[in-house]
Scaffold this motif. Structure first.
Motif, PDB file in Angstrom:
ATOM      1  N   ASP A 120     -23.076 -19.440  -4.346  1.00 51.82           N
ATOM      2  CA  ASP A 120     -22.871 -18.231  -5.156  1.00 51.82           C
ATOM      3  C   ASP A 120     -21.741 -18.434  -6.157  1.00 51.82           C
ATOM      4  N   ASP A 121     -21.870 -17.814  -7.303  1.00 53.59           N
ATOM      5  CA  ASP A 121     -20.899 -17.913  -8.392  1.00 53.59           C
ATOM      6  C   ASP A 121     -19.746 -16.932  -8.158  1.00 53.59           C
ATOM      7  N   VAL A 122     -18.518 -17.445  -8.103  1.00 51.38           N
ATOM      8  CA  VAL A 122     -17.359 -16.588  -7.882  1.00 51.38           C
ATOM      9  C   VAL A 122     -17.269 -15.502  -8.947  1.00 51.38           C
ATOM     10  N   GLN A 123     -17.608 -15.844 -10.199  1.00 49.00           N
ATOM     11  CA  GLN A 123     -17.466 -14.854 -11.269  1.00 49.00           C
ATOM     12  C   GLN A 123     -18.452 -13.708 -11.125  1.00 49.00           C
ATOM     13  N   SER A 124     -19.558 -13.908 -10.413  1.00 45.00           N
ATOM     14  CA  SER A 124     -20.482 -12.796 -10.170  1.00 45.00           C
ATOM     15  C   SER A 124     -19.840 -11.736  -9.287  1.00 45.00           C
ATOM     16  N   VAL A 125     -18.847 -12.141  -8.510  1.00 43.49           N
ATOM     17  CA  VAL A 125     -18.102 -11.206  -7.660  1.00 43.49           C
ATOM     18  C   VAL A 125     -16.826 -10.747  -8.361  1.00 43.49           C
ATOM     19  N   ALA A 126     -16.070 -11.696  -8.902  1.00 40.96           N
ATOM     20  CA  ALA A 126     -14.757 -11.382  -9.482  1.00 40.96           C
ATOM     21  C   ALA A 126     -14.847 -10.856 -10.905  1.00 40.96           C
ATOM     22  N   GLY A 127     -15.924 -11.156 -11.609  1.00 41.97           N
ATOM     23  CA  GLY A 127     -15.994 -10.766 -13.008  1.00 41.97           C
ATOM     24  C   GLY A 127     -14.971 -11.549 -13.813  1.00 41.97           C
ATOM     25  N   ASN A 128     -14.275 -10.877 -14.693  1.00 37.80           N
ATOM     26  CA  ASN A 128     -13.198 -11.496 -15.467  1.00 37.80           C
ATOM     27  C   ASN A 128     -11.911 -11.401 -14.651  1.00 37.80           C
ATOM     28  N   TYR A 129     -11.215 -12.522 -14.511  1.00 35.72           N
ATOM     29  CA  TYR A 129     -10.052 -12.504 -13.621  1.00 35.72           C
ATOM     30  C   TYR A 129      -8.996 -13.505 -14.060  1.00 35.72           C
ATOM     31  N   ILE A 130      -7.801 -13.281 -13.559  1.00 33.80           N
ATOM     32  CA  ILE A 130      -6.652 -14.154 -13.830  1.00 33.80           C
ATOM     33  C   ILE A 130      -6.033 -14.526 -12.500  1.00 33.80           C
ATOM     34  N   ILE A 131      -5.690 -15.808 -12.347  1.00 33.00           N
ATOM     35  CA  ILE A 131      -4.949 -16.262 -11.173  1.00 33.00           C
ATOM     36  C   ILE A 131      -3.665 -16.925 -11.643  1.00 33.00           C
ATOM     37  N   ILE A 132      -2.552 -16.477 -11.076  1.00 33.03           N
ATOM     38  CA  ILE A 132      -1.235 -16.972 -11.445  1.00 33.03           C
ATOM     39  C   ILE A 132      -0.585 -17.619 -10.227  1.00 33.03           C
ATOM     40  N   GLN A 137       1.886 -22.612  -2.719  1.00 32.27           N
ATOM     41  CA  GLN A 137       0.729 -22.064  -2.008  1.00 32.27           C
ATOM     42  C   GLN A 137       0.732 -20.532  -1.995  1.00 32.27           C
ATOM     43  N   VAL A 138       1.175 -19.959  -3.111  1.00 34.47           N
ATOM     44  CA  VAL A 138       1.118 -18.506  -3.299  1.00 34.47           C
ATOM     45  C   VAL A 138       0.548 -18.228  -4.692  1.00 34.47           C
ATOM     46  N   TYR A 139      -0.575 -17.528  -4.725  1.00 33.38           N
ATOM     47  CA  TYR A 139      -1.282 -17.241  -5.974  1.00 33.38           C
ATOM     48  C   TYR A 139      -1.607 -15.757  -6.043  1.00 33.38           C
ATOM     49  N   ALA A 140      -1.396 -15.172  -7.207  1.00 38.86           N
ATOM     50  CA  ALA A 140      -1.739 -13.767  -7.446  1.00 38.86           C
ATOM     51  C   ALA A 140      -3.053 -13.722  -8.212  1.00 38.86           C
ATOM     52  N   ALA A 141      -4.006 -12.916  -7.710  1.00 41.30           N
ATOM     53  CA  ALA A 141      -5.295 -12.754  -8.380  1.00 41.30           C
ATOM     54  C   ALA A 141      -5.436 -11.319  -8.866  1.00 41.30           C
ATOM     55  N   LEU A 142      -5.790 -11.167 -10.125  1.00 43.91           N
ATOM     56  CA  LEU A 142      -6.017  -9.860 -10.753  1.00 43.91           C
ATOM     57  C   LEU A 142      -7.453  -9.876 -11.241  1.00 43.91           C
ATOM     58  N   VAL A 143      -8.276  -8.977 -10.713  1.00 43.30           N
ATOM     59  CA  VAL A 143      -9.727  -9.153 -10.720  1.00 43.30           C
ATOM     60  C   VAL A 143     -10.448  -7.934 -11.310  1.00 43.30           C
ATOM     61  N   HIS A 144     -11.645  -8.170 -11.858  1.00 42.35           N
ATOM     62  CA  HIS A 144     -12.532  -7.170 -12.464  1.00 42.35           C
ATOM     63  C   HIS A 144     -12.021  -6.682 -13.821  1.00 42.35           C
ATOM     64  N   LEU A 145     -11.390  -7.560 -14.582  1.00 40.44           N
ATOM     65  CA  LEU A 145     -10.814  -7.171 -15.858  1.00 40.44           C
ATOM     66  C   LEU A 145     -11.899  -6.887 -16.900  1.00 40.44           C
ATOM     67  N   GLN A 146     -11.508  -6.125 -17.899  1.00 36.09           N
ATOM     68  CA  GLN A 146     -12.403  -5.747 -18.988  1.00 36.09           C
ATOM     69  C   GLN A 146     -12.749  -6.984 -19.819  1.00 36.09           C
ATOM     70  N   LYS A 147     -14.026  -7.109 -20.157  1.00 34.42           N
ATOM     71  CA  LYS A 147     -14.465  -8.231 -20.987  1.00 34.42           C
ATOM     72  C   LYS A 147     -13.690  -8.244 -22.304  1.00 34.42           C
ATOM     73  N   HIS A 177     -11.539  -0.424 -11.886  1.00 30.27           N
ATOM     74  CA  HIS A 177     -10.343  -0.463 -11.046  1.00 30.27           C
ATOM     75  C   HIS A 177      -9.723  -1.845 -11.162  1.00 30.27           C
ATOM     76  N   LEU A 178      -8.487  -1.973 -10.688  1.00 28.84           N
ATOM     77  CA  LEU A 178      -7.868  -3.280 -10.555  1.00 28.84           C
ATOM     78  C   LEU A 178      -7.882  -3.698  -9.096  1.00 28.84           C
ATOM     79  N   HIS A 179      -8.446  -4.867  -8.836  1.00 28.56           N
ATOM     80  CA  HIS A 179      -8.362  -5.490  -7.519  1.00 28.56           C
ATOM     81  C   HIS A 179      -7.240  -6.513  -7.597  1.00 28.56           C
ATOM     82  N   PHE A 180      -6.288  -6.398  -6.677  1.00 27.93           N
ATOM     83  CA  PHE A 180      -5.101  -7.266  -6.703  1.00 27.93           C
ATOM     84  C   PHE A 180      -4.872  -7.856  -5.330  1.00 27.93           C
ATOM     85  N   GLN A 181      -4.617  -9.160  -5.282  1.00 32.63           N
ATOM     86  CA  GLN A 181      -4.343  -9.799  -4.002  1.00 32.63           C
ATOM     87  C   GLN A 181      -3.480 -11.031  -4.192  1.00 32.63           C
TER      88      GLN A 181
END
Length: 227
Positions: A120-132, A137-147, A177-181
């Protein structure tokens, strides 16, 4: 459980977290996709019954759905929660232009519980996203961003509080919404979630705003943040 990692709240203004580790763990009902301690953030009308996140009536929401642009949080700016280096910045995935309660909930459940990283394609779930990357070994993911809203590129350094994108409705999103993890890997498909708290925000209690420090909001808290 390890101590929560403290970061800055990634939004401005007033918000509600309908899915939060402050209410249950795993917050989204699954440990998959690094989501064990993930947050969802929406804006709501606190004066309307049920705190709806959209401007239209409840019957319209239930019967015909709601255009994404009719959600209060649509297009709100998203901010870097920490200093770090951008390791993923995916854009170009279309937003779901209209919500539909039943199909969106069914789709969200399916993807959360049956996603297979091997096919499965991660982007089909996450949509547009940023990982910082914000630590070892600590990464912030901000997910479902506007195209079209992603303002950073891979390898770019960001400072806490930098505007990096806008709230959207892309990917496996039940509504804007913003999904953040936080997670232990830059690969959402295999990452483990990490506990996270916010260094400061305000909570509305008893008719007054009270400051919360290094705290985790519940799913009932009316919260706000302005630096």
């Amino acid at each position: 459980m390890r101590e929560p990692i403290i970061v800055e709240f990634p939004l401005r203004g007033e918000w509600l977290s309908p899915n939060t580790p402050g209410a249950k763990i795993p917050s989204h009902g699954t440990n998959e996709l690094g989501a064990r301690y993930a947050y969802d953030f929406v804006q709501v009308d606190w004066k309307r019954t049920g705190w709806p996140a959209y401007r239209v009536s409840f019957p319209q929401y239930l019967l015909s759905g709601v255009p994404a642009s009719e959600y209060y949080c649509w297009g709100q700016e998203i901010y870097a929660p920490c200093d770090g280096i951008v390791v993923r910045a995916e854009d170009g995935y279309k937003d779901r232009e209209r919500t539909n309660l039943f199909s969106d909930m069914a789709n969200a459940y399916k993807n959360a519980h049956y996603f297979d990283p091997r096919k499965d394609d991660v982007q089909s779930v996450a949509g547009n996203y940023i990982i910082i990357k914000i630590g070892e070994q600590v990464y912030a993911a901000l997910v479902h961003l506007q195209k079209g809203s992603v303002l950073v590129t891979v390898g770019q350094s960001v400072k806490k509080g930098d505007v990096i994108g806008r709230v959207g409705n892309s990917g496996n999103s039940f509504a804007p919404h913003l999904h953040f993890q936080l997670m232990d890997s830059s690969d959402i498909s295999t990452a483990n979630g990490l506990p996270c708290a916010f260094e400061q925000y305000d909570v509305f209690k008893g008719g007054e705003w009270e400051k919360a420090v290094d705290s985790i909001p519940t799913d009932k808290d009316r919260i706000r943040f302005s630096p």
